[in-house]
Design an enzyme around this catalytic site. Structure first.
Site, PDB file in Angstrom:
ATOM      1  N   SER A  56       0.833  -1.197   0.000  1.00  0.00           N
ATOM      2  CA  SER A  56       0.000   0.000   0.000  1.00  0.00           C
ATOM      3  C   SER A  56       0.872   1.253   0.000  1.00  0.00           C
ATOM      4  O   SER A  56       1.737   1.408  -0.861  1.00  0.00           O
ATOM      5  CB  SER A  56      -0.970  -0.043   1.176  1.00  0.00           C
ATOM      6  OG  SER A  56      -2.001   0.895   1.004  1.00  0.00           O
ATOM      7  N   HIS A 103      -6.883  -6.152  -0.879  1.00  0.00           N
ATOM      8  CA  HIS A 103      -5.761  -5.275  -0.527  1.00  0.00           C
ATOM      9  C   HIS A 103      -4.971  -5.894   0.620  1.00  0.00           C
ATOM     10  O   HIS A 103      -5.082  -5.469   1.778  1.00  0.00           O
ATOM     11  CB  HIS A 103      -6.315  -3.900  -0.146  1.00  0.00           C
ATOM     12  CG  HIS A 103      -5.270  -2.835  -0.064  1.00  0.00           C
ATOM     13  ND1 HIS A 103      -4.443  -2.503  -1.117  1.00  0.00           N
ATOM     14  CD2 HIS A 103      -4.906  -2.012   0.948  1.00  0.00           C
ATOM     15  CE1 HIS A 103      -3.636  -1.531  -0.759  1.00  0.00           C
ATOM     16  NE2 HIS A 103      -3.884  -1.225   0.499  1.00  0.00           N
ATOM     17  N   ASP A 155      -8.639  -5.976  -5.547  1.00  0.00           N
ATOM     18  CA  ASP A 155      -8.292  -4.817  -4.724  1.00  0.00           C
ATOM     19  C   ASP A 155      -9.129  -3.616  -5.156  1.00  0.00           C
ATOM     20  O   ASP A 155      -8.889  -3.026  -6.216  1.00  0.00           O
ATOM     21  CB  ASP A 155      -6.797  -4.505  -4.876  1.00  0.00           C
ATOM     22  CG  ASP A 155      -6.288  -3.532  -3.814  1.00  0.00           C
ATOM     23  OD1 ASP A 155      -7.114  -2.802  -3.254  1.00  0.00           O
ATOM     24  OD2 ASP A 155      -5.063  -3.513  -3.569  1.00  0.00           O
TER      25      ASP A 155
END
Length: 635
Positions: A205, A346, A315
């Protein structure tokens, strides 16, 4: 030596070691003497082995002097890095470094942070709560966790994708290469005399975004990055072609500074944090200078590190647009690269999967171990059923652009996808209150709030590898509307999966930086870019397309959106597909001059058809649900 092979400080020692006949070799650190030297790095079958003690590893905290004074206090900011390295580095062993940089190191407890708000990108993190240290330190690496400016205990201001984030990390890489200074908590100098200078970055991320951002600087010492579910463009993270994603408020990035900036930065950087919000909203949802500075694809020509991209196909936070468009640029600039597409959301897949794919990658790029990773398939793709496929290159060389036109009712749908354009028009009126599950349900039934188009039932597997483009020619009853497209996998008329999504603010049909209102009643054309995916539509399924306006689960609603009329034939879908050969049909082909009676079976357009009564010159597939021909399925 090419830029992409790096400096390879250990190349000489490793080349000599790997030429030995033994399957396990010991690589002595550069400069070490043969007798009485500390244990070397053990390599077996092309991979470093866990021979160093984690219990005895050195742990230290250093404060690296950066080259910026982002908080304006007249003193260069210091960046905090926590280090774990093998105990043997206290003598003569030199090691490469794995760097994970993040804004998420919180000085509060996780419970305290969650009691206020948890950012959707990640939960609060405590140091050494991941897997990198436990995996890499025993194999002869140092692992560093870096608190970027304005977060944790680092000085300065958080910039949410801006230059200060980048310079926080480059300062640490400079320190690992002897180009920057650092001190310990007691003020004594901290020198990375144990460092080879070779650095690999890993992160999920925002943490992976930092790796992508730093790589575009081309900094000396950064040899490879492994961004997992990472952002390559902050515009595309928060916006879809001129309209904001529903997940993020208008001043999301400013709000991020309030959630993750440390107490000092909230005082010293208040004006700068206000400037973050002003920058992101300066052009509304349109593109502008603030986001140009946070685009890491436009300078890929500077990237000298190799890239191992990892992303989840489901995601919906950091959408697959982020890896897809970055991958295109890496390919255009011939950057050494690898791709792993897992089928989750994610997450970091390596928390639960074997980690050797990352380990061998780092071994090759940081220690020059000739383990053949660059001779292996370039891409690995996980399927929903748990199977896994590999590809020599991605997209596969068999991928070609397939054009399907929006057509009238047919193929069991209220609209059809046809191989040739058919004239006509259809209308929808934007709702914004309809859930996505309802939006994609029942494609054979006309609904006022959407248009639904189905391909014929597929005779063979169709593999999508890339981004779908939907070109829509339309008229609007109002001066503004979004156009939203959903690519859907249908089986037996029911949705199996929403494969990809995309939205366009029709005012941005010509430019993301300049919105031009629509002229009601006048025909316009816009292109909706859907998220890139690798997905198989199997034989017997149908490719579906849903067109609508507002979809509140996906984008911020446009209150002006109203009725939209879509020109069939002039509107089309462009899909990057590999189409498997269809099996041959054994039944006789339909002939318009032949006479057929009840229970006669023919083949036509890849399907078997059974006549229910006498017929001549009535084409199978055109007589409707209650017509003479019954569709027996593909052949």
């Amino acid at each position: 030596m090419s830029a992409h092979t790096g400096r390879r400080r250990w190349a000489t020692a490793l080349a000599a070691a790997l030429s030995a006949t033994a399957s396990v070799v010991v690589v002595a650190p550069v400069g070490a003497v043969a007798a009485g030297a500390p244990p070397g790095i053990v390599v077996a079958n092309g991979a470093t082995q866990p021979v160093f003690s984690m219990a005895e590893a050195v742990q230290e905290t250093v404060h690296v002097r950066s080259d910026m004074d982002s908080d304006g206090d007249g003193v260069l900011d210091t960046i905090t890095a926590l280090v774990i390295r093998p105990e043997e580095t206290n003598s003569t062993l030199k090691v490469a470094s794995i760097v994970k940089a993040s804004p998420y190191w919180t000085v509060q407890t996780a419970a305290a942070r969650r009691s206020t708000v948890t950012d959707p990108i990640a939960d609060p993190a405590t140091h050494w709560s991941g897997w990198l240290d436990e995996y890499f330190v025993p194999r002869g690496y140092a692992v560093l966790e870096v608190e970027i400016a304005g977060t944790g205990t680092s000085e300065g201001c958080l910039s949410v994708g801006g230059a200060e984030d980048e310079r926080s990390v480059t300062a640490v890489i400079d320190w690992l290469n002897g180009r920057a200074t650092a001190t310990r908590d007691d003020g004594s100098p901290a020198v990375a005399s144990w460092s080879t200078g070779s650095v690999g970055m890993y992160g999920v991320s925002y943490d992976g975004t930092l790796a992508t951002q730093v790589a575009e600087t081309g900094i000396d010492g950064l040899e490879t990055i492994v961004p997992v579910g990472a952002i390559s463009s902050w515009y595309d993270y928060t916006r879809a072609q001129g309209i904001g994603y529903r997940s993020w408020p208008t001043r999301y990035m400013q709000g991020f500074t309030g959630r993750w900036g440390n107490a000092e930065s909230k005082l010293d950087c208040a004006a700068r944090y206000q400037g973050v919000g002003d920058g992101e909203t300066q052009a509304g949802w349109d593109h502008g200078p603030f986001f140009v500075a946070r685009d890491y694809r436009d300078r890929v020509d500077r990237v000298t590190a190799s890239v191992f991209l990892v992303h989840g196909q489901q995601d919906d936070n950091v959408k697959t647009t982020q890896w897809g468009r970055y991958w295109d640029q890496l390919a255009a600039h011939d950057v050494p690269r690898r791709l792993y597409l897992h089928d989750a959301a994610h997450v970091d897949p390596f928390y639960s999967e074997p980690k050797d794919a990352v380990g061998r990658w780092m071994d090759h790029w940081l220690y020059d171990i000739a383990n053949g990773v660059m001779d292996e398939p370039q891409a690995t793709v996980d399927r929903p059923d748990g199977t896994r496929v590999t590809e020599a290159v991605w997209p596969p060389s068999t991928t070609t652009e397939t054009k399907l036109y929006l057509g009238p009712a047919g193929n069991g749908g209220a609209g059809s996808l046809t191989s040739a354009p058919v004239s006509g028009s259809q209308q929808f009126t934007s709702s914004g209150t309809v859930a996505e599950t309802t939006m994609v349900a029942g494609p054979g039934t006309a609904q006022s709030y959407r248009l639904a188009y189905l391909s014929p039932t597929l005779r063979s597997a169709h593999r999508l590898s890339g981004a779908t483009r939907v070109e829509v020619t339309f008229t609007s009853a109002t001066t503004s509307t979004p156009l939203t497209a959903l690519l859907v996998h249908y089986t037996g008329g029911s949705s199996t999966r929403v494969v990809a999504r995309g939205s366009l603010d029709a005012k941005n049909r010509d430019s993301l930086t300049t919105a031009t209102p629509l002229t009601p009643g006048q025909q316009h054309t816009g292109a909706i870019l859907l998220e890139p995916k690798d997905h198989v539509f199997p034989a017997g399924s149908q490719i579906g397309l849903i067109l609508t306006g507002n979809l509140n689960e996906f984008i911020h609603a446009d209150p002006q959106a109203g009725q939209v009329t879509v020109a069939l034939g002039a509107s089309r879908v462009l899909l990057p597909l590999t189409i498997a050969p269809a099996p041959a049909c054994a039944d006789p082909a339909w002939n318009p001059t032949s006479i057929y009676t009840a229970n006669d079976v023919v083949s036509h357009n890849g399907h078997r058809w059974r006549a229910q009564w006498w017929t001549q010159n009535q084409e199978p597939g055109t007589t409707g649900q209650f017509g003479v021909w019954v569709d027996l399925g593909p052949c």
